[in-house]
Design a protein around this motif. Structure first.
Motif, PDB file in Angstrom:
ATOM      1  N   UNK A 123     -31.382  43.042  85.786  1.00 27.36           N
ATOM      2  CA  UNK A 123     -32.461  42.346  86.487  1.00 27.36           C
ATOM      3  C   UNK A 123     -32.643  40.927  85.945  1.00 27.36           C
ATOM      4  N   UNK A 124     -32.546  40.780  84.629  1.00 27.92           N
ATOM      5  CA  UNK A 124     -32.661  39.449  84.034  1.00 27.92           C
ATOM      6  C   UNK A 124     -31.479  38.580  84.428  1.00 27.92           C
ATOM      7  N   UNK A 125     -30.311  39.174  84.501  1.00 28.82           N
ATOM      8  CA  UNK A 125     -29.125  38.436  84.937  1.00 28.82           C
ATOM      9  C   UNK A 125     -29.300  37.901  86.357  1.00 28.82           C
ATOM     10  N   UNK A 126     -29.799  38.749  87.233  1.00 27.07           N
ATOM     11  CA  UNK A 126     -29.967  38.358  88.637  1.00 27.07           C
ATOM     12  C   UNK A 126     -30.903  37.154  88.748  1.00 27.07           C
ATOM     13  N   UNK A 127     -31.927  37.120  87.892  1.00 28.99           N
ATOM     14  CA  UNK A 127     -32.851  35.982  87.919  1.00 28.99           C
ATOM     15  C   UNK A 127     -32.146  34.676  87.559  1.00 28.99           C
ATOM     16  N   UNK A 128     -31.043  34.758  86.830  1.00 30.18           N
ATOM     17  CA  UNK A 128     -30.315  33.558  86.432  1.00 30.18           C
ATOM     18  C   UNK A 128     -29.245  33.135  87.413  1.00 30.18           C
ATOM     19  N   UNK A 129     -29.020  33.920  88.468  1.00 28.71           N
ATOM     20  CA  UNK A 129     -28.005  33.584  89.453  1.00 28.71           C
ATOM     21  C   UNK A 129     -28.627  32.884  90.657  1.00 28.71           C
ATOM     22  N   UNK A 130     -27.807  32.147  91.382  1.00 35.91           N
ATOM     23  CA  UNK A 130     -28.283  31.453  92.573  1.00 35.91           C
ATOM     24  C   UNK A 130     -27.133  31.334  93.559  1.00 35.91           C
ATOM     25  N   UNK A 131     -27.068  32.245  94.509  1.00 38.14           N
ATOM     26  CA  UNK A 131     -26.029  32.170  95.536  1.00 38.14           C
ATOM     27  C   UNK A 131     -24.884  33.142  95.331  1.00 38.14           C
ATOM     28  N   UNK A 132     -24.727  33.665  94.109  1.00 39.16           N
ATOM     29  CA  UNK A 132     -23.655  34.631  93.882  1.00 39.16           C
ATOM     30  C   UNK A 132     -23.905  35.924  94.665  1.00 39.16           C
ATOM     31  N   UNK A 133     -22.830  36.556  95.098  1.00 36.65           N
ATOM     32  CA  UNK A 133     -22.960  37.880  95.715  1.00 36.65           C
ATOM     33  C   UNK A 133     -22.868  38.943  94.614  1.00 36.65           C
ATOM     34  N   UNK A 134     -23.708  39.956  94.726  1.00 38.81           N
ATOM     35  CA  UNK A 134     -23.800  40.975  93.685  1.00 38.81           C
ATOM     36  C   UNK A 134     -23.727  42.361  94.325  1.00 38.81           C
ATOM     37  N   UNK A 135     -23.066  43.288  93.637  1.00 34.61           N
ATOM     38  CA  UNK A 135     -22.998  44.688  94.082  1.00 34.61           C
ATOM     39  C   UNK A 135     -23.305  45.578  92.884  1.00 34.61           C
ATOM     40  N   UNK A 136     -23.691  46.815  93.171  1.00 36.69           N
ATOM     41  CA  UNK A 136     -23.932  47.803  92.111  1.00 36.69           C
ATOM     42  C   UNK A 136     -23.179  49.079  92.438  1.00 36.69           C
ATOM     43  N   UNK A 137     -22.379  49.532  91.458  1.00 39.80           N
ATOM     44  CA  UNK A 137     -21.672  50.811  91.579  1.00 39.80           C
ATOM     45  C   UNK A 137     -22.011  51.652  90.354  1.00 39.80           C
ATOM     46  N   UNK A 138     -22.304  52.937  90.582  1.00 40.73           N
ATOM     47  CA  UNK A 138     -22.555  53.853  89.468  1.00 40.73           C
ATOM     48  C   UNK A 138     -21.456  54.910  89.469  1.00 40.73           C
ATOM     49  N   UNK A 139     -21.142  55.434  88.301  1.00 41.73           N
ATOM     50  CA  UNK A 139     -20.029  56.370  88.221  1.00 41.73           C
ATOM     51  C   UNK A 139     -20.182  57.314  87.040  1.00 41.73           C
ATOM     52  N   UNK A 140     -19.554  58.455  87.198  1.00 41.23           N
ATOM     53  CA  UNK A 140     -19.423  59.429  86.122  1.00 41.23           C
ATOM     54  C   UNK A 140     -18.045  60.072  86.283  1.00 41.23           C
ATOM     55  N   UNK A 141     -17.980  61.188  87.026  1.00 45.23           N
ATOM     56  CA  UNK A 141     -16.675  61.751  87.377  1.00 45.23           C
ATOM     57  C   UNK A 141     -16.073  61.022  88.576  1.00 45.23           C
ATOM     58  N   UNK A 142     -16.934  60.619  89.498  1.00 45.20           N
ATOM     59  CA  UNK A 142     -16.541  59.797  90.640  1.00 45.20           C
ATOM     60  C   UNK A 142     -17.546  58.652  90.764  1.00 45.20           C
TER      61      UNK A 142
END
Length: 346
Positions: A123-142
């Motif tokens: 969340x803190x990282x996102x506040x420092x970005x401007x215009x970048x595209x961001x995605x989130x992936x979570x994983x364990x076994x898949x």
């Protein structure tokens, strides 16, 4: 930059001219001085105009008439401003940053107690970005894609907030049976899609990293791409990709790696941490421990220092109506006018 203006300013002039015209017509057509023939005389009433009560009511009447004029003028001007359409204009930046970032989060059991802290860093990282595209992936076994690459920062913050709430789970309470069922349901719903029916594997970091690499679209476009990988590297079972193989796979697509290590101290954690750090370093990436206070600033600096191509685009002007102030003044003026006129009648 946002600027405020009137979309049709000439209507203000029209409103003022109409108000002046009404005032002139009212003055010209007013009732002139009464003649003796039109006056009904009352004997012995001359003293009435000298009474204090009469003078007080006359003064209030004149003040009321002045108030009517002022309120009518204010309402007329407010109506003119409303018709002129007050707006905010914002010219959006015509250059689009071409940096893509995939947040790649390990949600295996051994990572749950650290994931909320890592989401806070995201969340803190996102506040420092401007215009970048961001995605989130979570994983364990898949792996499961929480949201694909997007520059909708409102959606990104909302989804990361949901992730943080879900992953803020007390594992100690789970093991001793004192957990809250709603909290358990929330985290199970969130990690759905990251586990298989078998319990013989967990935290398959190489497979998770390779899956995160698949989220980058526009393969032929000249874009900078980075994966921020957070894990404890406590692999259980046989993955398709080992961590080095997964790193090689994403590096072959010119995807950079930033590693964030978090994990409990165990008999094997030192070796797991070293492998994680070595793999990231081998691929010219940045490595941090989750507790490192300098991690966020360093990650932002690394990503923003990477090549970013600016695409020429037609400037977009966003116009937002702002009628609240003049509309409020108009309504208040009408209300005051009704009250004053009513008082003048009594």
């Amino acid at each position: 930059m946002v600027t405020s203006a009137l979309d049709r300013p000439w209507l203000i002039v029209v409103a003022v001219v109409v108000l002046l015209a009404v005032a002139v017509v009212g003055y010209v057509t007013r009732t002139g001085p009464r003649t003796p023939a039109s006056v009904r005389w009352v004997a012995n009433a001359s003293y009435l105009t000298q009474l204090a009560s009469f003078r007080s009511r006359l003064a209030r009447y004149r003040v009321g008439l002045a108030a009517v004029a002022v309120v009518a003028l204010t309402g007329g001007v407010a109506a003119g401003v409303l018709l002129a359409r007050p707006v905010d204009r914002q010219v959006l930046n015509s250059e689009l940053a071409t940096r893509d970032i995939v947040l790649c989060l390990d949600v295996s059991g051994s990572m749950v107690e650290y994931d909320a802290e890592i989401i806070d860093q995201f969340l803190t990282l996102v506040e420092g970005f401007d215009g970048e595209r961001i995605a989130l992936s979570i994983w364990n076994q898949t792996s499961r894609t929480v949201f694909p690459l997007t520059d909708d920062y409102g959606l990104i913050a909302e989804e990361l907030g949901i992730a943080r709430t879900a992953l803020d789970f007390d594992m100690d309470a789970y093991y001793n049976g004192s957990y809250d069922q709603d909290d358990l349901d929330r985290i199970l719903d969130f990690i759905t899609g990251t586990e298989l029916a078998t319990e013989t594997s967990s935290s398959l970091i190489g497979d998770g990293l390779a899956s995160c690499g698949l989220l980058f679209d526009e393969a032929d476009a000249d874009r900078s791409r980075t994966i921020i990988l957070a894990s404890d590297n406590q692999v259980l079972g046989t993955p398709i990709y080992t961590l080095p193989a997964g790193a090689d796979a994403v590096a072959a697509r010119q995807i950079g790696i930033i590693g964030i290590y978090a994990g409990a101290s165990t008999d094997t954690s030192a070796a797991e941490q070293k492998e994680f750090e070595d793999v990231v370093a081998t691929h010219n990436g940045l490595y941090f421990e989750a507790s490192d206070p300098s991690a966020v600033d360093a990650i932002i600096e690394r990503i923003q220092s990477q090549q970013a191509i600016d695409l020429e685009a037609t400037p977009e002007v966003v116009v937002t109506d702002r009628p609240v102030v003049p509309a409020t003044v108009l309504v208040l003026a009408f209300g005051v006018l009704v009250v004053v006129l009513w008082r003048l009648r009594t």
